[in-house]
Scaffold this motif. Structure first.
Motif, PDB file in Angstrom:
ATOM      1  N   ALA A 299       0.810  -1.217   0.000  1.00  0.00           N
ATOM      2  CA  ALA A 299       0.000   0.000   0.000  1.00  0.00           C
ATOM      3  C   ALA A 299       0.841   1.263   0.000  1.00  0.00           C
ATOM      4  O   ALA A 299       0.313   2.352  -0.203  1.00  0.00           O
ATOM      5  N   LEU A 300       2.147   1.141   0.248  1.00  0.00           N
ATOM      6  CA  LEU A 300       3.018   2.308   0.301  1.00  0.00           C
ATOM      7  C   LEU A 300       3.535   2.630  -1.097  1.00  0.00           C
ATOM      8  O   LEU A 300       4.585   2.160  -1.513  1.00  0.00           O
ATOM      9  N   THR A 301       2.778   3.417  -1.830  1.00  0.00           N
ATOM     10  CA  THR A 301       3.160   3.798  -3.185  1.00  0.00           C
ATOM     11  C   THR A 301       3.094   5.312  -3.322  1.00  0.00           C
ATOM     12  O   THR A 301       2.401   5.989  -2.549  1.00  0.00           O
ATOM     13  N   LEU A 302       3.788   5.838  -4.317  1.00  0.00           N
ATOM     14  CA  LEU A 302       3.728   7.285  -4.560  1.00  0.00           C
ATOM     15  C   LEU A 302       2.298   7.714  -4.891  1.00  0.00           C
ATOM     16  O   LEU A 302       1.847   8.775  -4.469  1.00  0.00           O
ATOM     17  N   GLY A 303       1.599   6.873  -5.655  1.00  0.00           N
ATOM     18  CA  GLY A 303       0.235   7.221  -6.028  1.00  0.00           C
ATOM     19  C   GLY A 303      -0.698   7.322  -4.838  1.00  0.00           C
ATOM     20  O   GLY A 303      -1.668   8.079  -4.866  1.00  0.00           O
ATOM     21  N   ALA A 304      -0.401   6.562  -3.765  1.00  0.00           N
ATOM     22  CA  ALA A 304      -1.270   6.566  -2.580  1.00  0.00           C
ATOM     23  C   ALA A 304      -1.033   7.771  -1.679  1.00  0.00           C
ATOM     24  O   ALA A 304      -1.798   8.006  -0.749  1.00  0.00           O
ATOM     25  N   LEU A 305       0.030   8.542  -1.930  1.00  0.00           N
ATOM     26  CA  LEU A 305       0.342   9.678  -1.061  1.00  0.00           C
ATOM     27  C   LEU A 305      -0.552  10.883  -1.306  1.00  0.00           C
ATOM     28  O   LEU A 305      -0.637  11.770  -0.464  1.00  0.00           O
ATOM     29  N   GLY A 306      -1.192  10.947  -2.471  1.00  0.00           N
ATOM     30  CA  GLY A 306      -2.017  12.109  -2.792  1.00  0.00           C
ATOM     31  C   GLY A 306      -1.197  13.305  -3.249  1.00  0.00           C
ATOM     32  O   GLY A 306      -1.541  14.457  -2.952  1.00  0.00           O
ATOM     33  N   LEU A 307      -0.103  13.055  -3.974  1.00  0.00           N
ATOM     34  CA  LEU A 307       0.772  14.136  -4.425  1.00  0.00           C
ATOM     35  C   LEU A 307       0.130  15.017  -5.483  1.00  0.00           C
ATOM     36  O   LEU A 307       0.444  16.209  -5.598  1.00  0.00           O
ATOM     37  N   GLY A 308      -0.741  14.458  -6.289  1.00  0.00           N
ATOM     38  CA  GLY A 308      -1.242  15.158  -7.469  1.00  0.00           C
ATOM     39  C   GLY A 308      -0.399  14.773  -8.674  1.00  0.00           C
ATOM     40  O   GLY A 308       0.786  14.447  -8.557  1.00  0.00           O
ATOM     41  N   LEU A 309      -0.995  14.808  -9.847  1.00  0.00           N
ATOM     42  CA  LEU A 309      -0.328  14.312 -11.044  1.00  0.00           C
ATOM     43  C   LEU A 309       0.949  15.072 -11.365  1.00  0.00           C
ATOM     44  O   LEU A 309       1.985  14.476 -11.685  1.00  0.00           O
ATOM     45  N   ASP A 310       0.900  16.407 -11.285  1.00  0.00           N
ATOM     46  CA  ASP A 310       2.076  17.207 -11.650  1.00  0.00           C
ATOM     47  C   ASP A 310       3.225  16.966 -10.684  1.00  0.00           C
ATOM     48  O   ASP A 310       4.378  16.757 -11.104  1.00  0.00           O
ATOM     49  N   LEU A 311       2.937  16.995  -9.385  1.00  0.00           N
ATOM     50  CA  LEU A 311       4.007  16.819  -8.400  1.00  0.00           C
ATOM     51  C   LEU A 311       4.563  15.399  -8.458  1.00  0.00           C
ATOM     52  O   LEU A 311       5.776  15.199  -8.344  1.00  0.00           O
ATOM     53  N   GLU A 312       3.688  14.418  -8.660  1.00  0.00           N
ATOM     54  CA  GLU A 312       4.161  13.031  -8.754  1.00  0.00           C
ATOM     55  C   GLU A 312       5.088  12.865  -9.957  1.00  0.00           C
ATOM     56  O   GLU A 312       6.115  12.183  -9.874  1.00  0.00           O
ATOM     57  N   ARG A 313       4.740  13.509 -11.059  1.00  0.00           N
ATOM     58  CA  ARG A 313       5.597  13.439 -12.248  1.00  0.00           C
ATOM     59  C   ARG A 313       6.955  14.069 -11.975  1.00  0.00           C
ATOM     60  O   ARG A 313       8.002  13.500 -12.313  1.00  0.00           O
ATOM     61  N   ASP A 314       6.950  15.240 -11.341  1.00  0.00           N
ATOM     62  CA  ASP A 314       8.215  15.926 -11.047  1.00  0.00           C
ATOM     63  C   ASP A 314       9.072  15.122 -10.076  1.00  0.00           C
ATOM     64  O   ASP A 314      10.298  15.061 -10.210  1.00  0.00           O
ATOM     65  N   LEU A 315       8.421  14.483  -9.083  1.00  0.00           N
ATOM     66  CA  LEU A 315       9.169  13.693  -8.107  1.00  0.00           C
ATOM     67  C   LEU A 315       9.773  12.449  -8.770  1.00  0.00           C
ATOM     68  O   LEU A 315      10.926  12.091  -8.488  1.00  0.00           O
ATOM     69  N   ARG A 316       9.026  11.805  -9.639  1.00  0.00           N
ATOM     70  CA  ARG A 316       9.571  10.640 -10.339  1.00  0.00           C
ATOM     71  C   ARG A 316      10.767  11.031 -11.196  1.00  0.00           C
ATOM     72  O   ARG A 316      11.724  10.244 -11.340  1.00  0.00           O
ATOM     73  N   LEU A 317      10.748  12.216 -11.771  1.00  0.00           N
ATOM     74  CA  LEU A 317      11.878  12.695 -12.570  1.00  0.00           C
ATOM     75  C   LEU A 317      13.120  12.837 -11.700  1.00  0.00           C
ATOM     76  O   LEU A 317      14.226  12.461 -12.099  1.00  0.00           O
ATOM     77  N   ILE A 318      12.934  13.349 -10.475  1.00  0.00           N
ATOM     78  CA  ILE A 318      14.056  13.480  -9.543  1.00  0.00           C
ATOM     79  C   ILE A 318      14.576  12.101  -9.147  1.00  0.00           C
ATOM     80  O   ILE A 318      15.788  11.855  -9.087  1.00  0.00           O
ATOM     81  N   LEU A 319      13.677  11.153  -8.906  1.00  0.00           N
ATOM     82  CA  LEU A 319      14.072   9.815  -8.467  1.00  0.00           C
ATOM     83  C   LEU A 319      14.757   9.013  -9.573  1.00  0.00           C
ATOM     84  O   LEU A 319      15.412   8.007  -9.295  1.00  0.00           O
ATOM     85  N   SER A 320      14.592   9.439 -10.806  1.00  0.00           N
ATOM     86  CA  SER A 320      15.257   8.730 -11.909  1.00  0.00           C
ATOM     87  C   SER A 320      16.755   9.013 -11.957  1.00  0.00           C
ATOM     88  O   SER A 320      17.493   8.324 -12.666  1.00  0.00           O
ATOM     89  N   ARG A 321      17.213  10.003 -11.219  1.00  0.00           N
ATOM     90  CA  ARG A 321      18.646  10.313 -11.187  1.00  0.00           C
ATOM     91  C   ARG A 321      19.385   9.284 -10.336  1.00  0.00           C
ATOM     92  O   ARG A 321      18.892   8.842  -9.308  1.00  0.00           O
ATOM     93  N   SER A 322      20.573   8.940 -10.757  1.00  0.00           N
ATOM     94  CA  SER A 322      21.333   7.891 -10.065  1.00  0.00           C
ATOM     95  C   SER A 322      22.053   8.403  -8.834  1.00  0.00           C
ATOM     96  O   SER A 322      22.544   7.607  -8.031  1.00  0.00           O
ATOM     97  N   HIS A 323      22.150   9.711  -8.673  1.00  0.00           N
ATOM     98  CA  HIS A 323      22.843  10.249  -7.500  1.00  0.00           C
ATOM     99  C   HIS A 323      22.199  11.560  -7.081  1.00  0.00           C
ATOM    100  O   HIS A 323      21.387  12.138  -7.808  1.00  0.00           O
TER     101      HIS A 323
END
Length: 567
Positions: A299-323
């Protein structure tokens, strides 16, 4: 202004008493009377809603007018036998709860002891000589909530525990050693603890508090960030219950002089529940708090946090970085750990080496190597991070960056090819920059190591069943415009609170160009906030106002969480 100067005379004797005793201002009474004509209802209810009168002050005035004492709800407990005779429906209808004071004297606490038909009905149920006492509406509702929480199976289990304990004490010589689960009443005690945990889960509680008092063991639930729903358990059962809780957490049952922390897993009605258990010695015994983790890892997913589509997209972009480092900020109890765990799950893949340093380890993760910080043996965040960097990690979760050594090591790890997740105690996203600089991070290293800051708060969500629109006129940009706010009303579904569940507000600050010029001057949080807003960051307060306009929370709850911004 005298009462007779109103358009209609005030006939309520309680209001007259409040005026005569100087507990109510005539001007307040006039305003309340005008508001009553507009919306209806009783004058006393309007006075309470406007905040001109407290529930306890009203209870004292009603009791004085009725010639009865005011009940001490804190030092009394529910009389279970009489509560069973009354029944929940009758108690709610009459606004009355049967109680027992510390001397063992039964009485009935009422919201309105001036209601003579209700008093007559109570005397028919209990007996003509029962003592009636006054109490505030909130304390009566809280007591009723506690009775409902232990009705049915729990009330029976409590009685069985007490009967077993007293029979054992009568059959054996008394000794100074406390009763333990292994020797006394194991079945009923186990059932009682399971029932309390089960009911906490069913009501959505995050914590279960066991609070020893002089004559009882008080059990309370934390729901939506607030404590309530008292259950008062007889004192003779306290030692066995606390021993059972310690066993669940793998703690030393014989140690009661020092604080202890532990964790465990229990199966409640075919549901696996993770518990974090903390004990603390107090005047009347050990206080024990259980943190409940109902949701599984799935149940612990980014989608379950209620970030909103735009913020979730921006956060996933940050998490795609290797460092680089992602910092989650907020005060205690704002949901930082839940967010970090959801991010950790996002990054947990077979080809990734994941490590965590936590204090405490909240939940076990398959495929993740987790380390519990133990400062008493020298395993601090700083020392653990130094050792962890030699374990060839890809992703590192540092539960909290709280000292200079950890901050500097965390930044260097982010610079040398590691993805670092951590939390800070700051009020907003902008405050993370000056906080890290204060912890000794070199200004030249910060822009290149920090990917983003995510700040968050938790606010109570309005109950969808009883929320109510409250039309207002808001002044914006010098012009009047129509708007609407939503307010909490209260219904049985939300326990009369008007709120049910919580939601998160987020403030996301991705580090961008220009920060290199700003940081060497050691900017204040306000300066960093201006810089971030100029580059598109939406502040927490604006996110909250949007949630208010959508009817998800109230302006009062937003101010309570973020503070009143003032005029």
């Amino acid at each position: 202004m005298e009462p007779h100067m109103l358009a209609e005379p005030i006939r309520d004797p309680v209001v007259h008493r409040l005026l005569a005793e100087g507990l109510l201002d005539p001007s307040q009474l006039e305003l309340a009377w005008v508001e009553q004509q507009r919306r209806g209802g009783t004058l006393v209810r309007v006075l309470l809603d406007l905040g001109f009168l407290s529930g306890q002050r009203l209870a004292s005035a009603i009791a004085a007018e009725a010639g009865v004492a005011v009940a001490d709800m804190e030092d009394s407990s529910t009389c279970v036998a009489l509560a069973d005779r009354f029944g929940r429906e009758r108690m709610r209808r009459l606004g009355a709860v049967p109680r027992v004071d510390p001397r063992g004297v039964p009485f009935v606490a009422m919201i309105n002891p001036l209601d003579l038909p209700a008093v007559d009905e109570i005397r028919q149920v209990v007996g003509p000589e029962v003592e009636i006492r006054g109490a505030s509406e909130s304390s009566i509702l809280e007591a009723l909530e506690g009775i409902e929480a232990t009705s049915g199976p729990a009330s029976g289990v409590i009685r069985r525990c007490l009967e077993t304990q007293l029979s054992m004490e009568g059959a054996e010589p008394r000794s100074g050693a406390p009763a333990t689960v292994e020797t006394r009443g194991e079945g009923p005690i186990v059932d009682l603890v399971e029932e309390l945990v089960s009911q906490a889960l069913e009501t959505g509680a995050s914590d279960l508090h066991f609070e020893p008092a002089e004559t009882t063991l008080r059990v309370r639930l934390r729901r939506d960030g607030l404590l309530g729903g008292d259950v008062l358990i007889p004192k003779p059962v306290q030692a066995a219950i606390l021993a059972r809780l310690k066993i669940l957490g793998g703690l030393d049952v014989s140690e009661s002089r020092c604080p202890q922390d532990g964790c465990g897993t229990v199966s409640v009605r075919r549901r696996r529940v993770h518990l974090r258990i903390s004990t603390l010695p107090t005047q009347f015994g050990e206080s024990v708090v259980l943190r409940l983790h109902r949701a599984g890892i799935e149940a612990l997913t980014l989608g379950a946090l209620g970030l909103g589509l735009d913020l979730e997209r921006d956060l996933r972009l940050i998490l795609s970085r290797s460092h680089g480092a992602l910092v989650v900020t907020g005060p205690t109890g704002s949901g930082k750990t839940t967010t970090l765990y959801a991010i950790l799950r996002e990054l947990n893949r077979p080809e990734v080496s994941l490590f965590t340093l936590e204090d405490p380890v909240e939940m076990s993760w398959p495929g993740v190597r987790q380390t519990q910080i133990q400062e008493e043996v020298g395993l601090t965040f700083g020392r653990g991070l130094r050792a962890l960097l030699r374990q060839d990690p890809d992703v590192i979760l540092v539960g909290e960056t709280r000292d200079s050594e950890t901050a500097q090591l965390m930044v260097r790890a982010a610079l040398t090819g590691h993805c670092v997740l951590t939390s800070l105690h700051t009020q907003d996203a902008a405050g993370a920059i000056p906080r890290l600089l204060d912890l000794g991070v070199e200004p030249g290293l910060l822009p290149g190591s920090l990917n983003a800051v995510l700040a968050q708060r938790l606010v109570r969500r309005l109950c969808a069943r009883c929320r109510q629109k409250d039309p207002i006129q808001e002044r914006a940009t010098g012009q009047e415009r129509s708007g609407s706010r939503w307010r909490a009303l209260g219904c049985p579904a939300c326990g009369q609170s008007g709120y049910r569940g919580r939601m998160a507000l987020f403030e996301f600050f991705p580090v961008c160009e220009g920060l290199q010029e700003l940081i060497p001057n050691r900017p204040s949080a306000a300066r960093v906030a201006r810089f971030a807003r100029e580059r598109g960051m939406i502040p927490l307060r604006e996110q909250g106002r949007a949630a208010v306009n959508r009817g998800e929370t109230s302006m009062e709850e937003l101010f309570s969480t973020l503070g009143d911004p003032g005029p």
